[in-house]
Design a protein around this motif. Sequence first.
Motif, PDB file in Angstrom:
ATOM      1  N   GLN A 162      44.563  42.655  41.396  1.00 50.54           N
ATOM      2  CA  GLN A 162      45.999  42.865  41.245  1.00 50.54           C
ATOM      3  C   GLN A 162      46.668  43.225  42.575  1.00 50.54           C
ATOM      4  OE1 GLN A 162      46.211  45.810  38.024  1.00 50.54           O
ATOM      5  NE2 GLN A 162      46.944  44.193  36.668  1.00 50.54           N
ATOM      6  N   LYS A 163      45.963  43.980  43.409  1.00 48.32           N
ATOM      7  CA  LYS A 163      46.522  44.335  44.714  1.00 48.32           C
ATOM      8  C   LYS A 163      46.597  43.101  45.621  1.00 48.32           C
ATOM      9  CE  LYS A 163      44.865  49.121  44.602  1.00 48.32           C
ATOM     10  NZ  LYS A 163      43.916  50.102  45.188  1.00 48.32           N
ATOM     11  N   LEU A 164      45.584  42.245  45.540  1.00 41.07           N
ATOM     12  CA  LEU A 164      45.564  41.042  46.369  1.00 41.07           C
ATOM     13  C   LEU A 164      46.573  40.001  45.887  1.00 41.07           C
ATOM     14  CD1 LEU A 164      41.685  40.673  46.794  1.00 41.07           C
ATOM     15  CD2 LEU A 164      43.309  41.370  48.561  1.00 41.07           C
ATOM     16  N   ASP A 165      46.825  39.986  44.588  1.00 39.97           N
ATOM     17  CA  ASP A 165      47.775  39.022  44.016  1.00 39.97           C
ATOM     18  C   ASP A 165      48.681  39.758  43.033  1.00 39.97           C
ATOM     19  OD1 ASP A 165      49.162  36.882  43.064  1.00 39.97           O
ATOM     20  OD2 ASP A 165      47.474  35.941  42.017  1.00 39.97           O
ATOM     21  N   PRO A 166      49.719  40.451  43.534  1.00 38.39           N
ATOM     22  CA  PRO A 166      50.574  41.267  42.666  1.00 38.39           C
ATOM     23  C   PRO A 166      51.253  40.479  41.550  1.00 38.39           C
ATOM     24  CG  PRO A 166      50.953  41.805  44.974  1.00 38.39           C
ATOM     25  CD  PRO A 166      50.093  40.577  44.957  1.00 38.39           C
ATOM     26  N   SER A 167      51.469  39.192  41.751  1.00 41.24           N
ATOM     27  CA  SER A 167      52.122  38.399  40.716  1.00 41.24           C
ATOM     28  C   SER A 167      51.132  37.833  39.703  1.00 41.24           C
ATOM     29  CB  SER A 167      52.896  37.237  41.354  1.00 41.24           C
ATOM     30  OG  SER A 167      52.001  36.352  42.018  1.00 41.24           O
ATOM     31  N   GLY A 168      49.834  37.988  39.953  1.00 36.18           N
ATOM     32  CA  GLY A 168      48.826  37.450  39.048  1.00 36.18           C
ATOM     33  C   GLY A 168      48.766  38.220  37.741  1.00 36.18           C
ATOM     34  N   ARG A 169      48.696  37.503  36.630  1.00 37.03           N
ATOM     35  CA  ARG A 169      48.682  38.135  35.310  1.00 37.03           C
ATOM     36  C   ARG A 169      47.368  37.875  34.568  1.00 37.03           C
ATOM     37  NH1 ARG A 169      52.511  40.448  36.897  1.00 37.03           N
ATOM     38  NH2 ARG A 169      51.023  42.048  36.294  1.00 37.03           N
ATOM     39  N   ASP A 170      46.398  37.233  35.189  1.00 39.51           N
ATOM     40  CA  ASP A 170      45.192  36.821  34.484  1.00 39.51           C
ATOM     41  C   ASP A 170      44.302  37.980  34.055  1.00 39.51           C
ATOM     42  OD1 ASP A 170      45.800  34.125  34.614  1.00 39.51           O
ATOM     43  OD2 ASP A 170      44.860  33.869  36.564  1.00 39.51           O
ATOM     44  N   ALA A 171      44.451  39.140  34.674  1.00 37.81           N
ATOM     45  CA  ALA A 171      43.578  40.271  34.347  1.00 37.81           C
ATOM     46  C   ALA A 171      44.239  41.263  33.397  1.00 37.81           C
ATOM     47  CB  ALA A 171      43.148  40.985  35.629  1.00 37.81           C
ATOM     48  N   ASP A 172      45.490  41.044  33.009  1.00 39.68           N
ATOM     49  CA  ASP A 172      46.251  42.052  32.263  1.00 39.68           C
ATOM     50  C   ASP A 172      45.548  42.488  30.981  1.00 39.68           C
ATOM     51  OD1 ASP A 172      48.079  41.798  34.267  1.00 39.68           O
ATOM     52  OD2 ASP A 172      49.692  40.988  33.037  1.00 39.68           O
ATOM     53  N   GLU A 173      45.200  41.526  30.120  1.00 36.83           N
ATOM     54  CA  GLU A 173      44.622  41.878  28.834  1.00 36.83           C
ATOM     55  C   GLU A 173      43.245  42.532  28.990  1.00 36.83           C
ATOM     56  OE1 GLU A 173      45.992  39.004  29.501  1.00 36.83           O
ATOM     57  OE2 GLU A 173      47.688  38.833  28.122  1.00 36.83           O
ATOM     58  N   THR A 174      42.472  42.037  29.951  1.00 37.44           N
ATOM     59  CA  THR A 174      41.141  42.609  30.154  1.00 37.44           C
ATOM     60  C   THR A 174      41.232  44.048  30.640  1.00 37.44           C
ATOM     61  OG1 THR A 174      40.295  40.403  30.711  1.00 37.44           O
ATOM     62  CG2 THR A 174      38.925  42.273  31.309  1.00 37.44           C
ATOM     63  N   ILE A 175      42.165  44.325  31.542  1.00 37.80           N
ATOM     64  CA  ILE A 175      42.356  45.700  32.031  1.00 37.80           C
ATOM     65  C   ILE A 175      42.761  46.617  30.886  1.00 37.80           C
ATOM     66  CG2 ILE A 175      43.870  47.145  33.438  1.00 37.80           C
ATOM     67  CD1 ILE A 175      43.811  44.964  35.555  1.00 37.80           C
ATOM     68  N   THR A 176      43.667  46.154  30.044  1.00 33.82           N
ATOM     69  CA  THR A 176      44.096  46.965  28.901  1.00 33.82           C
ATOM     70  C   THR A 176      42.922  47.261  27.981  1.00 33.82           C
ATOM     71  OG1 THR A 176      46.324  46.010  28.980  1.00 33.82           O
ATOM     72  CG2 THR A 176      45.647  47.045  26.922  1.00 33.82           C
ATOM     73  N   ALA A 177      42.106  46.242  27.698  1.00 36.61           N
ATOM     74  CA  ALA A 177      40.950  46.435  26.817  1.00 36.61           C
ATOM     75  C   ALA A 177      39.938  47.405  27.429  1.00 36.61           C
ATOM     76  CB  ALA A 177      40.290  45.088  26.534  1.00 36.61           C
ATOM     77  N   ILE A 178      39.710  47.298  28.739  1.00 37.97           N
ATOM     78  CA  ILE A 178      38.764  48.200  29.400  1.00 37.97           C
ATOM     79  C   ILE A 178      39.249  49.636  29.329  1.00 37.97           C
ATOM     80  CG2 ILE A 178      37.806  48.855  31.646  1.00 37.97           C
ATOM     81  CD1 ILE A 178      37.692  45.900  32.365  1.00 37.97           C
ATOM     82  N   ARG A 179      40.518  49.851  29.605  1.00 37.31           N
ATOM     83  CA  ARG A 179      41.052  51.216  29.571  1.00 37.31           C
ATOM     84  C   ARG A 179      40.950  51.815  28.166  1.00 37.31           C
ATOM     85  NH1 ARG A 179      46.302  50.354  33.549  1.00 37.31           N
ATOM     86  NH2 ARG A 179      45.185  50.780  35.482  1.00 37.31           N
ATOM     87  N   THR A 180      41.146  51.001  27.167  1.00 38.21           N
ATOM     88  CA  THR A 180      40.989  51.487  25.797  1.00 38.21           C
ATOM     89  C   THR A 180      39.543  51.886  25.532  1.00 38.21           C
ATOM     90  OG1 THR A 180      42.804  50.076  25.029  1.00 38.21           O
ATOM     91  CG2 THR A 180      41.261  50.889  23.367  1.00 38.21           C
ATOM     92  N   ARG A 181      38.609  51.042  25.973  1.00 34.57           N
ATOM     93  CA  ARG A 181      37.187  51.366  25.773  1.00 34.57           C
ATOM     94  C   ARG A 181      36.777  52.612  26.531  1.00 34.57           C
ATOM     95  NH1 ARG A 181      36.536  45.627  26.282  1.00 34.57           N
ATOM     96  NH2 ARG A 181      35.789  45.830  28.425  1.00 34.57           N
ATOM     97  N   LEU A 182      37.368  52.830  27.701  1.00 36.01           N
ATOM     98  CA  LEU A 182      37.018  53.997  28.514  1.00 36.01           C
ATOM     99  C   LEU A 182      37.725  55.270  28.035  1.00 36.01           C
ATOM    100  CD1 LEU A 182      37.060  52.448  32.110  1.00 36.01           C
ATOM    101  CD2 LEU A 182      35.063  53.060  30.745  1.00 36.01           C
TER     102      LEU A 182
END
Length: 351
Positions: free
Chosen positions: A255-275
């Motif tokens: 996300q830092k390297l590509d601030p406009s990239g949205r491909d990781a959004d759902e995975t990040i949300t799912a990981i944070r929920t699991r953690l």
Amino acid sequence: MTLAVLFTLALLVIATVLLVAHPLSRPAPDVVDDGHEDLLAEREALLRALRDLDDQVDRGEQDADAVHAERSRLRGRAARVLAQLDALPPVPTRPNASVARPALLTLLVMAALVGVGALTVLPRWQLAGLSTGEAKAVQEVVQIPALRATATRTGTEASLLAWGRAAFAAGRYAEAAQAYASALKQNPQQPEALRRLGIYLVTQGDPKNVQQAFLLVRGAAQLAPKDPESQLFLGFALTHFGEDEAALKALQTYQKLDPSGRDADETITAIRTRLGQSTPGTRVYAASCASCHGPDGRGGIGPNLHLSNLTRAQAQDVILHGRGAMPAFPNLKGEELRGVLDLVMKWQAEP
């Protein structure tokens, strides 16, 4: 211009006159259907499909990486529907009889231009109705046979990579893997070939290949650590092995390297929920809001919430009743509603 071309153009103009002149000759109603209801229905269907995908991933019925392409397609279509809704005028009306004749003349001129364009620059005309991404995908598919033939004939690293990129962009991942595997024979340290072949093999889930596939993805990230795709695929691969904390770090780097990239959004949300990095507000946000506004509220197909200047009361009104292209959530109450409002207010206060 040949006789056949002139005849075809004449038929096109005549057909256009017959189709357009008849409805314009009838009394015009005061209001026309602008498609608002159809767009609203499509918006709800797309958002429901996105939520269903997230639910399937959360329940373990689907792998996050496996549904990535479908999620991207749904989000792209949703973005276009939202844009169309926002562009609709409040009270669209049909032109009255006094403007019917100029409108007919304009349409006739447009028909003639379309006819000429269709007979002279057909490929570009066919792509004109597509989004930039869709048009590029079509062009990639068209180019694949020639690129494959060139790569097979020459066997150079550059030709194999060109073939692999076109196949990968078109969603032909097995063919792309074949091209990238051949490219690695020419250059075993080619980062693009390593990560794309690796992530393909990881998502196939073959126990015989999955460990070696992960090494390919990790090797690409080590060779090209500042390439956004290297970090994105590393994060996806790490989630496959249950390494959530390491995966989150890689995806945040992406996300830092590509601030406009949205491909990781759902995975990040799912990981944070699991953690366990969640509250009632963040859980509601992840389930109902992140697909449009991004996992951190920094925008996606919806606006960046960090740039909002709504008061708490205004934000609550928008959440409960909707506004523009945003749907309403009238059943959100109590702790969950307060949690979402706390989150929005917190983000507005951040730079």
